[in-house]
Design a protein around this motif. Structure first.
Motif, PDB file in Angstrom:
ATOM      1  N   GLY A 116       0.788  -1.224   0.000  1.00 15.25           N
ATOM      2  CA  GLY A 116       0.000   0.000   0.000  1.00 15.25           C
ATOM      3  C   GLY A 116       0.821   1.275   0.000  1.00 15.25           C
ATOM      4  O   GLY A 116       0.256   2.378   0.038  1.00 15.25           O
ATOM      5  N   LYS A 117       2.155   1.156  -0.053  1.00 12.03           N
ATOM      6  CA  LYS A 117       2.997   2.355  -0.066  1.00 12.03           C
ATOM      7  C   LYS A 117       3.007   2.965  -1.464  1.00 12.03           C
ATOM      8  O   LYS A 117       3.148   2.254  -2.469  1.00 12.03           O
ATOM      9  N   LYS A 118       2.870   4.294  -1.539  1.00 14.05           N
ATOM     10  CA  LYS A 118       2.865   4.998  -2.812  1.00 14.05           C
ATOM     11  C   LYS A 118       4.234   5.627  -3.067  1.00 14.05           C
ATOM     12  O   LYS A 118       4.863   6.164  -2.153  1.00 14.05           O
ATOM     13  N   TYR A 119       4.649   5.560  -4.308  1.00 15.13           N
ATOM     14  CA  TYR A 119       5.938   6.122  -4.718  1.00 15.13           C
ATOM     15  C   TYR A 119       5.728   7.100  -5.871  1.00 15.13           C
ATOM     16  O   TYR A 119       4.942   6.844  -6.795  1.00 15.13           O
ATOM     17  N   LEU A 120       6.462   8.203  -5.829  1.00  7.44           N
ATOM     18  CA  LEU A 120       6.542   9.108  -6.965  1.00  7.44           C
ATOM     19  C   LEU A 120       7.598   8.541  -7.902  1.00  7.44           C
ATOM     20  O   LEU A 120       8.781   8.426  -7.533  1.00  7.44           O
TER      21      LEU A 120
END
Length: 388
Positions: free
Chosen positions: A28-32
């Motif tokens: 569930g971690k978001k990355y740019l």
């Protein structure tokens, strides 16, 4: 255990979804995402116009073979020839295949065998393109390379002049060396190099696999220096992540690629071409490319201002939205630290941080990335200084 050969030093990130400049992992971690699949997803992840085109093609047919006529191949070929100023296209599946085709075409068209490339270049991992690559680490362990490749330093005209002889089929180069450290050919040198090749009856192959398709603010990077190539190779950003490569060449080379001389089972696949047509419709627009150049200037300026006082930062490199930060030390730990903070970036060589954001990245996303990157670099630099 893994059932995959360990050919990649994989990150501890397993994507489950991605949209635009953002990627979400299975935790569930978001990355740019400022890697864009290594300059592949130039319109970000899952662009709507490309998805629509692919969905439509999937509902029609997926594959026939290159024995059949293809209106879609003709349409995409025209997009590429119009953008490059060249005449004819051969479709492959990847950058390595495109460069392989370029080498074969140059040798067959000239009747010569020698190819000159530059030290620190990267042209692929097939035997021909590996031999063309000017980096020993790519070749280690694979035995004797294919012959008649010669490597000279970039921006060294005297060394280049000495390398040409009557057997030289082509000079092959990247305008900016993507994997070799974002080393750029100086405009005057590149112009003289092209003139020298043509004076010697040799062809000019420009490898635009990473620099092409709008990455530097023009359709192809060679256009910044007003060069006149005979063959241009393209891949990566051409189809927004679907496998496609191409060479674009002058019509005078047509006889060398007559029926039966070269081919590809999957090259020019209709699904990949549907993605390519939609991708190129967007990227090859003058206003879009002007915005890429503007965003590249903004990103470079912000980084220059924020990092000018950091002793571990030597200089910025690159053009458009292909930007490198050269460090005084190895870059890999900085990539890991940035990833932990939610920003995905790459290395280029050992000491370069490489940024390849989507070409339609927003101003807000640029600012977010710069904030994370500056924090990462300063923190890493401080920790190393404190540790000493």
């Amino acid at each position: 255990m893994s059932y995959l050969f360990p050919t990649y030093a994989r990150w501890d990130v397993t994507p489950i979804s991605a949209k635009g400049a953002w990627l979400t992992d299975k935790n569930g971690k978001k990355y740019l995402d400022f890697t864009t699949g290594i300059s592949v997803c130039n319109l970000g992840h899952v662009p709507e116009n490309v998805k629509k085109a692919v969905d439509e093609q999937l509902g029609q047919f997926w594959h026939t073979s290159n024995l059949f006529q293809s209106d879609l191949q003709e349409e995409v070929a025209k997009q590429l020839t119009d953008a490059s100023g060249l005449d004819l296209v051969f479709f492959a599946n990847s950058g390595a295949e495109a460069n392989e085709a370029a080498i074969k075409l140059a040798r067959k068209a000239t009747g010569r065998t020698k190819i000159i490339t530059f030290i620190d270049s990267f042209h692929g991992r097939t035997f021909a393109t590996m031999a063309a690559t000017g980096q020993d680490k790519i070749k280690t362990g694979f035995g004797p390379m294919l012959e008649t490749f010669e490597y000279v330093p970039l921006n060294d005209l005297q060394a280049l002049e000495k390398a040409f002889d009557k057997e030289t089929a082509a000079l092959m180069f990247e305008v900016i060396q993507g994997e070799g450290g974002l080393n750029a050919g100086q405009t005057e040198f590149l112009q003289q190099a092209v003139a020298l090749a043509h004076k010697n009856g040799s062809l000019v192959i420009i490898d635009e696999v990473q620099t092409g398709i709008g990455r530097t603010g023009k359709p192809f990077a060679f256009q910044h220096a007003d060069l006149t190539p005979d063959i241009v190779s393209s891949a990566k950003g051409i189809a927004s992540g679907l496998p496609l490569g191409a060479i674009i060449g002058k019509k005078e080379l047509a006889d060398a690629f007559s029926p039966g001389s070269h081919g590809s089972t999957f090259g020019g696949n209709p699904v990949s071409l549907a993605a390519a047509k939609a991708t190129l419709d967007t990227i090859f627009d003058d206003n879009f490319l002007a915005q890429v150049a503007e965003k590249g200037n903004k990103l470079s300026s912000m980084l220059e201002e924020a990092l000018s006082s950091v002793p571990q930062v030597k200089k910025l490199k690159g053009k458009g939205l292909m930007i490198g930060i050269e460090l005084t030390e190895e870059a890999a730990p900085y990539v890991t630290a940035a990833r932990e903070k939610g920003l995905l970036i790459l290395t280029a060589g050992t000491h370069i941080l490489r940024l390849l954001p989507p070409l339609n990245v927003t101003a807000e996303e640029i600012e977010q990335a710069v904030a994370i990157l500056v924090e990462t670099i300063k923190q890493q630099a401080y920790e190393k200084t404190a540790g000493n």
